[in-house]
Write an enzyme that holds these catalytic residues in place. Structure first.
Site, PDB file in Angstrom:
ATOM      1  N   LYS A  59       0.817  -1.215   0.000  1.00 35.17           N
ATOM      2  CA  LYS A  59       0.000   0.000   0.000  1.00 35.17           C
ATOM      3  C   LYS A  59       0.852   1.268   0.000  1.00 35.17           C
ATOM      4  O   LYS A  59       0.445   2.283  -0.547  1.00 35.17           O
ATOM      5  CB  LYS A  59      -0.982  -0.001   1.179  1.00 35.17           C
ATOM      6  CG  LYS A  59      -1.983  -1.135   1.055  1.00 35.17           C
ATOM      7  CD  LYS A  59      -3.377  -0.780   1.465  1.00 35.17           C
ATOM      8  CE  LYS A  59      -4.318  -1.838   0.921  1.00 35.17           C
ATOM      9  NZ  LYS A  59      -5.647  -1.842   1.425  1.00 35.17           N
ATOM     10  N   LYS A 112      -5.105  -9.977  -6.405  1.00 36.53           N
ATOM     11  CA  LYS A 112      -6.258 -10.156  -5.514  1.00 36.53           C
ATOM     12  C   LYS A 112      -7.366  -9.179  -5.903  1.00 36.53           C
ATOM     13  O   LYS A 112      -7.088  -8.021  -6.212  1.00 36.53           O
ATOM     14  CB  LYS A 112      -5.787  -9.881  -4.079  1.00 36.53           C
ATOM     15  CG  LYS A 112      -6.859  -9.645  -3.044  1.00 36.53           C
ATOM     16  CD  LYS A 112      -6.242  -9.286  -1.702  1.00 36.53           C
ATOM     17  CE  LYS A 112      -6.503  -7.833  -1.330  1.00 36.53           C
ATOM     18  NZ  LYS A 112      -7.585  -7.611  -0.379  1.00 36.53           N
ATOM     19  N   LYS A 130     -10.797  -3.588  -3.492  1.00 38.31           N
ATOM     20  CA  LYS A 130     -11.656  -2.403  -3.565  1.00 38.31           C
ATOM     21  C   LYS A 130     -10.939  -1.218  -4.167  1.00 38.31           C
ATOM     22  O   LYS A 130     -11.554  -0.330  -4.730  1.00 38.31           O
ATOM     23  CB  LYS A 130     -12.068  -2.013  -2.147  1.00 38.31           C
ATOM     24  CG  LYS A 130     -13.045  -2.956  -1.547  1.00 38.31           C
ATOM     25  CD  LYS A 130     -13.584  -2.395  -0.269  1.00 38.31           C
ATOM     26  CE  LYS A 130     -12.888  -3.020   0.887  1.00 38.31           C
ATOM     27  NZ  LYS A 130     -13.432  -2.635   2.177  1.00 38.31           N
TER      28      LYS A 130
HETATM   29  P1  ATP Z   1      -8.508  -3.569  -0.426  1.00 38.11           P
HETATM   30  O1  ATP Z   1      -9.006  -4.630  -1.357  1.00 38.11           O
HETATM   31  O2  ATP Z   1      -8.814  -2.189  -0.881  1.00 38.11           O
HETATM   32  O3  ATP Z   1      -7.101  -3.783  -0.003  1.00 38.11           O
HETATM   33  P2  ATP Z   1      -9.810  -5.118   1.425  1.00 38.11           P
HETATM   34  O4  ATP Z   1     -11.059  -5.454   0.702  1.00 38.11           O
HETATM   35  O5  ATP Z   1      -8.708  -6.111   1.487  1.00 38.11           O
HETATM   36  O6  ATP Z   1      -9.337  -3.749   0.882  1.00 38.11           O
HETATM   37  P3  ATP Z   1     -11.232  -5.008   3.927  1.00 38.11           P
HETATM   38  O7  ATP Z   1     -12.451  -4.327   3.506  1.00 38.11           O
HETATM   39  O8  ATP Z   1     -10.792  -4.586   5.253  1.00 38.11           O
HETATM   40  O9  ATP Z   1     -10.029  -4.743   2.948  1.00 38.11           O
HETATM   41  O10 ATP Z   1     -11.438  -6.569   3.874  1.00 38.11           O
HETATM   42  C1  ATP Z   1     -12.521  -7.158   4.503  1.00 38.11           C
HETATM   43  C2  ATP Z   1     -12.401  -8.659   4.481  1.00 38.11           C
HETATM   44  O11 ATP Z   1     -12.439  -9.134   3.115  1.00 38.11           O
HETATM   45  C3  ATP Z   1     -11.090  -9.195   5.054  1.00 38.11           C
HETATM   46  O12 ATP Z   1     -11.385 -10.312   5.870  1.00 38.11           O
HETATM   47  C4  ATP Z   1     -10.291  -9.609   3.857  1.00 38.11           C
HETATM   48  O13 ATP Z   1      -9.417 -10.669   4.162  1.00 38.11           O
HETATM   49  C5  ATP Z   1     -11.376 -10.057   2.906  1.00 38.11           C
HETATM   50  N1  ATP Z   1     -10.960  -9.948   1.508  1.00 38.11           N
HETATM   51  C6  ATP Z   1     -10.555  -8.825   0.869  1.00 38.11           C
HETATM   52  N2  ATP Z   1     -10.260  -9.080  -0.422  1.00 38.11           N
HETATM   53  C7  ATP Z   1     -10.476 -10.417  -0.609  1.00 38.11           C
HETATM   54  C8  ATP Z   1     -10.355 -11.294  -1.735  1.00 38.11           C
HETATM   55  N3  ATP Z   1      -9.968 -10.849  -2.905  1.00 38.11           N
HETATM   56  N4  ATP Z   1     -10.664 -12.600  -1.552  1.00 38.11           N
HETATM   57  C9  ATP Z   1     -11.084 -13.064  -0.356  1.00 38.11           C
HETATM   58  N5  ATP Z   1     -11.218 -12.285   0.738  1.00 38.11           N
HETATM   59  C10 ATP Z   1     -10.925 -10.980   0.635  1.00 38.11           C
END
Ligand code: ATP
Ligand code: LTN
Length: 327
Positions: A112, A194, A197
């Site tokens: 990040k 991955k 968001k």
């Molecule tokens: P960013 O994608 O912007 O880094 P994020 O989606 O990882 O943000 P959070 O909103 O805090 O961050 O994540 C919420 C939950 O979703 C966490 O438990 C994270 O592990 C899960 N998560 C995020 N992206 C994925 C993915 N691509 N596949 C599975 N689980 C995910």
């Protein structure tokens, strides 16, 4: 006694099916089995600059989505992190027992912060200490998260154990729960990344509130490969990702899914997958509309839930302060 579950999600950007399959779906499914606390982590969100109005709207939208996905306040707490000051207070204390070197190893920070580390906020660097505070503040046993959060969970365990060694047994040492299927949903446009968001690509992610036509278009555009047969083969990340999403939404076995698509082409897989996602999200989208229509009620539910668990956090914080000779 039921085991305590804690997990958090950031109120930034659009919630996608990676968040849903990796985290939210597990939270909803195990509500009766555990004693659950779910948290909208707005203090984590501000580790990168946020527009205040958008942040406020994002918190309500996420709360509406979580209730629509099935979080039930009779079984679980759902609250906003900044509404319970003990999170920040414990984070400060944990800062003082966490070595810099441990934080420097965190891959999420490296990703990040990117090239320009000097400009990243101290908060972004310290993000895992606040996450450890969230978890340790409720004597949490289990933390359901996607695969990307494994390293942060290990850090939380290390910090808890170090504190316990230095000051006597204080914290419960938590364990992660990572789903077997779809723990790391990959981007539809690029299965090497991955699903995220913060990724701007139009065809990168399916969001929970995407309309059926949009979902179909995104899935049809998903990257695959130049082979033909439809099998769960991790060396073919595009097709593997689509099949894993299919499996997570339907609950069918890999063998049954491979049999279903035997002799068929990627076009068929994509059409059926889009259908499964559309049907899986439809009830959430319908219920969301009801919650979104009444933001005052959403605010009231979040406030009530925070009021209910604030004493739990106060107790643990007091325990920690006593150990340290504070307060
Ligand atoms: P960013 O994608 O912007 O880094 P994020 O989606 O990882 O943000 P959070 O909103 O805090 O961050 O994540 C919420 C939950 O979703 C966490 O438990 C994270 O592990 C899960 N998560 C995020 N992206 C994925 C993915 N691509 N596949 C599975 N689980 C995910
Ligand atoms: N870092 C997490 C969000 C998060 C969290 C938590 C998850 C903040 N505090 C406590 C589990 C437990 C992420 O998913 N990006």
């Amino acid at each position: 006694m039921k085991k305590r579950v804690f997990s958090g999600i950031q109120p930034t950007g659009n919630i996608h099916i990676g968040n849903y399959l990796g985290a939210i779906k597990q939270w909803v499914a195990s509500q009766t089995e555990y004693d659950n606390i779910f948290c909208i982590v707005d203090l984590h969100a501000i580790t990168v600059a946020q527009d205040p109005q958008q942040l406020r709207a994002g918190i309500r939208k996420l709360a509406g989505l979580l209730f629509a996905a099935g979080i039930n306040l009779n079984q679980s707490a759902l609250f906003v992190q900044s509404h319970i000051a003990a999170h920040s207070e414990l984070a400060w204390i944990l800062n003082c027992v966490t070595p810099m070197g441990w934080l420097e190893r965190m891959t999420q920070f490296k990703e990040k912060a990117g090239q320009d580390r000097e400009r990243a906020s101290v908060g972004l660097f310290d993000y895992p200490a606040l996450m450890a505070a969230d978890i340790l503040l409720y004597d949490t046993h289990l933390v359901p998260v996607g695969d990307d959060q494994k390293q942060h969970l290990e850090l939380t365990r290390d910090v808890a154990q170090r504190f316990n060694r230095q000051y006597g047994d204080t914290f419960v040492v938590p364990k992660p729960i990572i789903p077997k299927i779809a723990a790391r949903v990959m981007g539809l446009d690029d299965p090497a990344k991955k699903m995220s968001k913060s990724e701007a690509g139009k065809f990168h992610a399916v969001y929970l509130l995407d309309e059926p036509g949009v979902i179909l278009k995104k899935v049809k555009r998903a990257a695959t490969d130049s082979l033909r047969d439809i099998r769960f083969d991790e060396s073919r990340p595009g097709v593997f990702n689509l099949l894993s999403i299919y499996q997570a939404f339907t609950g069918e076995s890999q063998a049954a899914i491979e049999a279903k698509f035997a002799g068929k082409g990627y076009g068929d897989l994509k059409k059926e997958l889009a259908e499964v996602i559309i049907e899986g999200l439809r009830p959430i989208q319908e219920r969301y509309a009801q919650f979104a229509a009444d933001p005052a009620q959403l605010d009231a539910l979040l406030a009530q839930s925070a009021a209910k668990i604030r004493p739990l956090a106060a107790d643990v914080l007091q325990r920690v302060q006593t150990r340290l000779g504070l307060g």
